[in-house]
Scaffold this motif. Structure first.
Motif, PDB file in Angstrom:
ATOM      1  N   GLN A  22      12.898  17.787 -35.545  1.00 44.06           N
ATOM      2  CA  GLN A  22      13.402  16.816 -34.327  1.00 44.06           C
ATOM      3  C   GLN A  22      15.124  16.172 -33.882  1.00 44.06           C
ATOM      4  OE1 GLN A  22      10.603  13.509 -33.535  1.00 44.06           O
ATOM      5  NE2 GLN A  22      11.152  13.486 -30.890  1.00 44.06           N
ATOM      6  N   LEU A  23      14.950  15.045 -35.325  1.00 49.50           N
ATOM      7  CA  LEU A  23      16.326  14.516 -35.137  1.00 49.50           C
ATOM      8  C   LEU A  23      17.564  16.191 -35.205  1.00 49.50           C
ATOM      9  CD1 LEU A  23      15.982  11.447 -37.565  1.00 49.50           C
ATOM     10  CD2 LEU A  23      16.232  12.110 -34.824  1.00 49.50           C
ATOM     11  N   LYS A  24      17.182  17.030 -35.919  1.00 49.37           N
ATOM     12  CA  LYS A  24      18.314  17.965 -35.519  1.00 49.37           C
ATOM     13  C   LYS A  24      18.504  18.291 -34.583  1.00 49.37           C
ATOM     14  CE  LYS A  24      16.971  19.832 -40.115  1.00 49.37           C
ATOM     15  NZ  LYS A  24      16.991  21.242 -41.566  1.00 49.37           N
ATOM     16  N   MET A  56      24.841   5.408 -39.961  1.00 50.68           N
ATOM     17  CA  MET A  56      25.123   4.838 -38.798  1.00 50.68           C
ATOM     18  C   MET A  56      24.248   5.906 -37.705  1.00 50.68           C
ATOM     19  SD  MET A  56      28.564   4.715 -37.571  1.00 50.68           S
ATOM     20  CE  MET A  56      29.650   4.624 -34.952  1.00 50.68           C
ATOM     21  N   LEU A  57      24.347   7.119 -38.708  1.00 46.53           N
ATOM     22  CA  LEU A  57      23.944   8.689 -38.178  1.00 46.53           C
ATOM     23  C   LEU A  57      22.375   8.627 -37.567  1.00 46.53           C
ATOM     24  CD1 LEU A  57      24.906  11.153 -36.096  1.00 46.53           C
ATOM     25  CD2 LEU A  57      24.330  12.558 -38.889  1.00 46.53           C
ATOM     26  N   VAL A  58      22.300   8.617 -38.837  1.00 45.30           N
ATOM     27  CA  VAL A  58      20.479   8.646 -38.420  1.00 45.30           C
ATOM     28  C   VAL A  58      20.215   7.677 -37.666  1.00 45.30           C
ATOM     29  CG1 VAL A  58      18.487   8.461 -39.932  1.00 45.30           C
ATOM     30  CG2 VAL A  58      19.840   9.611 -40.514  1.00 45.30           C
ATOM     31  N   ASP A  59      20.345   5.974 -37.221  1.00 42.72           N
ATOM     32  CA  ASP A  59      20.100   5.304 -36.161  1.00 42.72           C
ATOM     33  C   ASP A  59      20.363   5.749 -35.436  1.00 42.72           C
ATOM     34  OD1 ASP A  59      19.632   3.521 -38.495  1.00 42.72           O
ATOM     35  OD2 ASP A  59      21.472   2.245 -38.428  1.00 42.72           O
ATOM     36  N   CYS A  60      21.499   6.576 -34.796  1.00 40.74           N
ATOM     37  CA  CYS A  60      21.613   6.973 -33.543  1.00 40.74           C
ATOM     38  C   CYS A  60      21.003   8.397 -33.315  1.00 40.74           C
ATOM     39  CB  CYS A  60      23.195   7.233 -33.647  1.00 40.74           C
ATOM     40  SG  CYS A  60      24.172   8.333 -32.106  1.00 40.74           S
ATOM     41  N   LEU A  61      20.738   9.188 -34.228  1.00 43.84           N
ATOM     42  CA  LEU A  61      19.296  10.277 -34.139  1.00 43.84           C
ATOM     43  C   LEU A  61      18.241   9.855 -33.508  1.00 43.84           C
ATOM     44  CD1 LEU A  61      20.823  12.606 -36.333  1.00 43.84           C
ATOM     45  CD2 LEU A  61      21.079  12.687 -33.970  1.00 43.84           C
TER      46      LEU A  61
END
Length: 336
Positions: A22-24, A56-61
């Motif tokens: 889902q995040l991808k 930061m990237l995972v939080d954004c996704l």
């Protein structure tokens, strides 16, 4: 540094490859075919610290998934009269392109009132502008110039800036935080023009508080900045408030459709038509209801909150010094 940065990008890419499906999907929507360049922006925002950039990237996704950001360009602000009111009070638009092909976005900081709709509508409008920039404007510029263009220039007009701007600080801090956390390093340079005394006084206090990386991006120009801006863009790409010799106003020109803030400007017409078309594609799956999109509003970064507090204090000092503090009576800082 180049070898270090390439290694950091590879490390972050390996971590990004481990996120769930889902995040991808939203990751692909973000990078628009240029994943390395996008990862580099997150690394720059975290001083090339891979674990911090990964968080930061995972939080954004997660933010994008939880708030359905991938579908936000299929959710128009309706009716159109409401959107027009938002445009007339949240002054921003695309005036053209730099000589290097970077989009030039103009922002009427001093005369934006943010008083015609709820906070959620202004946040929705801002995110839609970001997404349209990233999914339509930048890919189109990339295709035209034959190389990746992933950033823009911003020209900030301070005409009309006054003490009443204090009422906007909380909303502007929210919008700034959304950009910092979810759209990092998208602006190459901020050009600040038509600067009144109240901004000059605040800038002297705020500038030392900014990170060096941010300070390097900000250029405060004399008057309307026309001569300096013409070094990086053609006359046709100048925002309408820069097309005169002296200090100009975002709202006192007779620019007509050249006024890039106006709902009638080609950019905003194309944006609104695009959103309506995306709505028609999505509507059979998810009926669109009238009303603002409820996007989770982030808590400001402590540094951003400190800067906002410093600006507020400086405005108060200037008001007291000039004997106009009474204009602040009853002023409330809130986002409702």
């Amino acid at each position: 540094m180049e070898i270090v940065s390439q290694d950091a990008v590879k490390q972050l890419q390996a971590l990004a490859d481990q996120v769930d499906e889902q995040l991808k999907s939203t990751f692909e929507n973000m990078h628009q075919g240029y994943p390395s360049e996008m990862l580099e922006r997150f690394l720059k925002a975290r001083e090339w610290n891979v674990p911090k950039a990964h968080k930061m990237l995972v939080d954004c996704l997660n933010w994008r998934t939880q708030n359905e950001i991938d579908n936000i360009l299929a959710k128009p602000i309706i009716p159109s009269d409401l959107y027009r009111a938002v445009r007339n009070s949240q002054l921003t638009g695309l005036s053209g392109y730099s000589k290097e092909g970077l989009p030039v976005f103009a922002v009427g900081v001093g005369l934006s009132t943010f008083d015609k709709a709820s906070v959620n509508y202004y946040v929705q409008s801002h995110i839609q502008l970001n997404e349209y920039r990233d999914r339509v404007v930048l890919p189109s510029a990339t295709k035209k110039h034959g190389h990746h263009i992933g950033t823009c220039l911003k020209v900030l007009d301070m005409t009309g800036l006054k003490l009443s701007a204090l009422s906007q600080i909380k909303l502007l801090t929210i919008i700034s935080t959304i950009d910092d956390l979810n759209y990092p390093e998208k602006t190459d340079t901020y050009y600040i023009v038509n600067v009144p005394y109240i901004f000059s006084a605040c800038w002297k206090v705020v500038k030392p508080l900014l990170q060096e990386r941010t300070r390097r991006k900000v250029q405060v120009l004399q008057g309307c900045g026309r001569d300096e801006l013409l070094k990086v863009m053609d006359y046709s790409s100048l925002p309408h408030f820069c097309r005169r010799g002296g200090s100009g106003s975002s709202r006192q020109s007779n620019a007509g459709t050249d006024d890039c803030f106006s709902f009638d400007h080609p950019f905003h017409q194309q944006l609104y038509q695009y959103i309506e078309q995306q709505q028609l594609l999505l509507e059979p799956i998810m009926p669109i209801k009238q009303g603002s999109i409820q996007v989770e509003l982030p808590e400001p970064d402590p540094e951003d909150a400190m800067i906002a507090h410093t600006i507020e204090c400086q405005f108060h000092k200037l008001g007291d010094r000039n004997g106009i503090s009474h204009s602040l009576n009853g002023l409330k800082l809130n986002s409702n």
